[in-house]
Every structure is written in structure tokens, then in C-alpha cells.
Design a protein around this motif. Structure first.
Motif, PDB file in Angstrom:
ATOM      1  N   SER A   1      -0.053  -5.605   0.093  1.00  0.00           N
ATOM      2  CA  SER A   1      -0.921  -4.448  -0.163  1.00  0.00           C
ATOM      3  C   SER A   1      -2.379  -4.879  -0.270  1.00  0.00           C
ATOM      4  N   SER A   2      -2.613  -6.033  -0.873  1.00  0.00           N
ATOM      5  CA  SER A   2      -3.995  -6.539  -0.965  1.00  0.00           C
ATOM      6  C   SER A   2      -4.531  -6.846   0.421  1.00  0.00           C
ATOM      7  N   ALA A   3      -3.647  -7.351   1.288  1.00  0.00           N
ATOM      8  CA  ALA A   3      -4.067  -7.682   2.653  1.00  0.00           C
ATOM      9  C   ALA A   3      -4.496  -6.431   3.407  1.00  0.00           C
ATOM     10  N   VAL A   4      -3.719  -5.340   3.239  1.00  0.00           N
ATOM     11  CA  VAL A   4      -4.080  -4.079   3.916  1.00  0.00           C
ATOM     12  C   VAL A   4      -5.405  -3.554   3.376  1.00  0.00           C
ATOM     13  N   SER A   5      -5.580  -3.626   2.047  1.00  0.00           N
ATOM     14  CA  SER A   5      -6.844  -3.162   1.452  1.00  0.00           C
ATOM     15  C   SER A   5      -8.020  -3.948   1.999  1.00  0.00           C
ATOM     16  N   LEU A   6      -7.814  -5.260   2.100  1.00  0.00           N
ATOM     17  CA  LEU A   6      -8.883  -6.121   2.613  1.00  0.00           C
ATOM     18  C   LEU A   6      -9.209  -5.764   4.061  1.00  0.00           C
ATOM     19  N   LEU A   7      -8.154  -5.577   4.847  1.00  0.00           N
ATOM     20  CA  LEU A   7      -8.344  -5.256   6.266  1.00  0.00           C
ATOM     21  C   LEU A   7      -9.039  -3.911   6.422  1.00  0.00           C
ATOM     22  N   THR A   8      -8.636  -2.942   5.587  1.00  0.00           N
ATOM     23  CA  THR A   8      -9.252  -1.607   5.627  1.00  0.00           C
ATOM     24  C   THR A   8     -10.731  -1.697   5.298  1.00  0.00           C
TER      25      THR A   8
END
Lengths: 270, 149
Positions: A57-64
Motif C-alpha cells: 500500500s505504501s508503494a502504491v501511495s508513493l507511485l501515485t
């Protein structure tokens, strides 16, 4: 009293200049540097991949957060608004056939003369207005919507993070040390990374084909977009090696093969 | 488009290797020929051991030369700079510039007996602000005191 005697120079043995063949020197360096970059790529890729798996989830937030977002409002009655209405209508029809996890999607249309569509990691699917102009029938457009949904289904954003960051890390190292040579290294890196994204595009294409068939029981027009795109591509230039997407002709071919294999061609494919 | 850029850059690099090698060969041929012609004019670094009597004329003579790297060598140099070690692609550049500067200095003193107290200096010029790490061209300047008797 000193006496000057002119020296007879041994020109074959100029000790100030290396006798190494420059081409051989270049080859040796390329092998050595490629090996170093491969290790760097592997280490950075493996490290980030491990972090992504631990904290998805942190990875998706970072990518977003690092992907540019769009928030456009279309004029009522405009070409963009018309396309947006078509997209929402298509999505509503597809919804019951989506094998997806509970997730909400948001469509946006941008005025642009370039035919393109893009799935933002935050769930926004962006369409360029030109795409709508090119694709008149519902199934033609539905294929592109389904293709973008396929990226979410297969979590391609998450899977690309490691490669993107490995690319950024390696590019950073290269840009710190290179000047005129970075084009060659950059192209070599991209060919390595993009071969992977082409597989993802193919995966999304197959998902799109299946979804269109499940929604409409008809696949006539699913290859129209790629056929139109292929008209703009010069064959020898549109090499798969340096592109994020497979060549359009190749996409048409494998979609037709897949449609035949899955029995979708009972409904005719265009 | 990247494929086109890659192919053009590769063709350009190969062409520049042959062009650069040919120009370097021509330059060395010229250097060798002129060195033979000027072999009898001593060029020395000392200044005090020479007998300074019966001198007709004394003058400062200067020779300078600016030589640039070809594209192929610049590419090779950028790779060599990354890993360190011997910068072989710059060696012939410095050698040519130094020898050309000395020859021009000698040519500036026709009929001289000797050129004393010779000094050679080099500097890098032609690097743009964006490419501070790379050497564009090198200037060599040779100067000394020419003695006519």
C-alpha cells in the motif's frame, strides 16, 4: 661546451601515446561497464521488489504521489464530455463482468490530438480526446477501456515500481559519470526494462479481449484502434526493442490468434 | 524514435572514428615532416649554460595550437572517466597539441641558432557549462627565447 646532436626519433614507439587499439579499448570498457550496471540494476531491483512486497500500500501511495495527476472539467456538449459519457456508459456495462476486487474508477478526458489512454495508479483512467474521434463504435472504444482495466487487474503499477526505480537509480549513476555516451546506455537500459512492460501490455490486451467478449458477446472492432495506429507506424522504426508497447501489427495479430483460440470468432473479428 | 536516434548516433560514432583516425594520421604525418625539417634548431629548457656572446638578436618566440577530440574519442573518454585509469583517448590529443606548439614556436624563429628556456603549458578550452566534466579541446602553448648569431 655542450654539443647539440639532433635526435632521430623512433616514431613507431611514441612512449607518450598508448598503442592500444581504441576499438578494442571501447569494447573492453563496454563489457566491463555493462557488467557493473547489470549488478547495480539487479541489486536495486531486488531491494525495491522486496520492499514493495512487504509494504504494497505504501508503494502504491508513493507511485501515485510521483505520477502527474489530471483533474480536468469538460464543457457540457464538448467533444471531451461526449467521450466521457461514452466511457462511463461502457464501464457501466462492463461492471457486472469485471473479475476485479472492489475498487472505484474515475474517467477523465483530456483534449489532445494524440490518440492515447493511460491508467493512473490512483484509479483514474485518462483518455485523450483523439482516441474518441478515432473510435466510433462502442466495441472499439470498449476494448481500450478494458485494456486499461486489465492493468489494474494484473496490478501492473505495483509490478513496475521495482523496474522504474531500478531504472532511475541506474540512470542517476550513469548521468553522474557520463556525458556524450549516455544515449547508448540509456537505450540499452530501456530495451532491458521495456521488454517487461511489453509483456504487461500483452497481458492487458488479453484481459481486455476477454472482458469485451464477456460484456458484448462480440469482438468485432477490438483490433480497430491498433490497425489505425499501425498506419502511422513505419515498420522498421516501430521496433519492439525500444518501446514500452508491442508494435500495433503484432498486437492485431496476437489478438486475432487469441480470439480464434478462445472461440470468440464465432462472433466475427474485424 | 529512440531506435532512429540510436542508429544515427551509432553511425555517427563509427564515421567519426574513421574521420578522426584519418585526420590524426594526416596531422602526425605533417608533424613528422616538419620535425625532420627543424631538427637542426635546438629547443632546450636551460637558460644559463649557453654562451651569450656575439649575439645578433634575441626575441621571445611563441607557438600555440588548439586540438580537439573527435566524437569517437570523446565517447571513449567518457567511458574511461567512469572507471578511471589511463585515459588513452586523451594521450594522442595532448601529444599532438604539444608537438604542434613546439613546431610552431620553432617556425616563428627562422634562422635562429637556438631556442632557450623553453616552457610548455596546456589548458583545456571549449568545454561548455553543461559539460564541465568533458574536455572539448586542448590548447598547448610553447614559448622560449630565440637566439640569432
Amino acid at each position: 661546451m655542450m654539443k647539440y646532436v639532433p635526435q632521430i626519433k623512433d616514431r613507431a614507439n611514441n612512449h607518450n601515446v598508448s598503442k592500444e587499439n581504441p576499438l578494442r579499448a571501447l569494447l573492453g570498457l563496454l563489457v566491463f561497464i555493462s557488467f557493473g550496471l547489470l549488478i547495480l540494476l539487479t541489486v536495486s531491483y531486488a531491494g525495491i521488489e522486496a520492499l514493495v512486497r512487504l509494504y504494497p500500500s505504501s508503494a502504491v501511495s508513493l507511485l501515485t504521489s510521483i505520477t502527474p495527476s489530471f483533474d480536468s472539467e469538460n464543457e457540457p456538449g464538448s467533444v471531451e464530455q461526449d467521450l466521457l459519457n461514452r466511457l462511463v456508459s461502457i464501464y457501466d456495462k462492463m461492471k457486472p463482468h469485471l473479475p476485479l476486487e472492489a475498487r472505484s474508477y474515475n474517467f477523465q478526458v483530456i483534449s489532445s490530438e494524440e490518440p492515447n489512454a493511460f491508467a493512473h495508479p490512483n484509479g483514474t483512467i485518462l483518455f485523450n480526446s483523439k482516441t474518441g474521434e478515432m473510435l466510433k463504435s462502442e466495441i472499439e472504444l470498449a476494448m481500450i477501456v478494458a485494456h486499461e482495466l486489465g492493468h489494474y487487474h494484473h496490478e501492473h503499477h505495483l509490478k513496475r515500481i521495482s523496474r522504474i526505480f531500478a531504472y532511475i537509480t541506474t540512470s542517476f549513476v550513469i548521468s553522474a559519470g557520463f556525458s556524450s555516451s549516455n544515449l547508448f546506455i540509456d537505450v540499452a537500459l530501456k530495451s532491458f526494462l521495456f521488454s517487461y512492460t511489453q509483456d504487461q501490455e500483452k497481458e492487458a490486451d488479453f484481459f481486455g479481449l476477454d472482458l469485451v467478449y464477456n460484456t458484448y458477446r462480440n469482438v468485432e472492432g477490438v483490433t480497430t484502434f491498433f490497425e489505425k495506429l499501425s498506419e502511422y507506424e513505419i515498420e522498421w522504426i516501430s521496433s519492439d526493442l525500444f518501446s514500452t508497447h508491442p508494435g500495433s501489427k503484432k498486437r492485431v495479430q496476437y489478438l486475432k490468434e487469441r480470439a480464434g483460440k478462445m472461440g470468440y470468432l464465432k462472433a466475427r473479428i474485424h | 524514435m529512440e531506435l532512429i536516434s540510436f542508429i544515427i548516433a551509432l553511425i555517427f560514432l563509427v564515421c567519426m572514428y574513421f574521420v578522426g583516425s584519418y585526420i590524426e594520421k594526416l596531422h602526425y604525418d605533417s608533424i613528422h615532416e616538419r620535425e625532420d625539417k627543424l631538427a637542426n634548431l635546438p629547443v632546450v629548457t636551460f637558460d644559463k649554460s649557453y654562451e651569450l656572446s656575439n649575439i645578433d638578436k634575441v626575441d621571445l618566440v611563441i607557438g600555440s595550437a588548439v586540438i580537439s577530440l573527435d566524437h569517437f574519442k570523446r565517447f571513449l573518454a567518457s567511458l574511461q572517466a567512469l572507471v578511471g585509469g589511463r585515459m588513452s583517448s586523451y594521450e594522442s590529443l595532448v601529444d599532438r597539441a604539444r608537438r604542434e606548439a613546439v613546431l610552431r614556436m620553432q617556425e616563428a624563429a627562422p634562422g635562429a641558432e637556438i631556442i632557450l628556456n623553453v616552457r610548455i603549458e596546456t589548458s583545456s578550452i571549449g568545454s561548455t557549462a553543461q559539460q564541465k566534466q568533458s574536455v572539448g579541446s586542448i590548447e598547448a602553448i610553447a614559448y622560449g627565447t630565440a637566439i640569432w648569431k
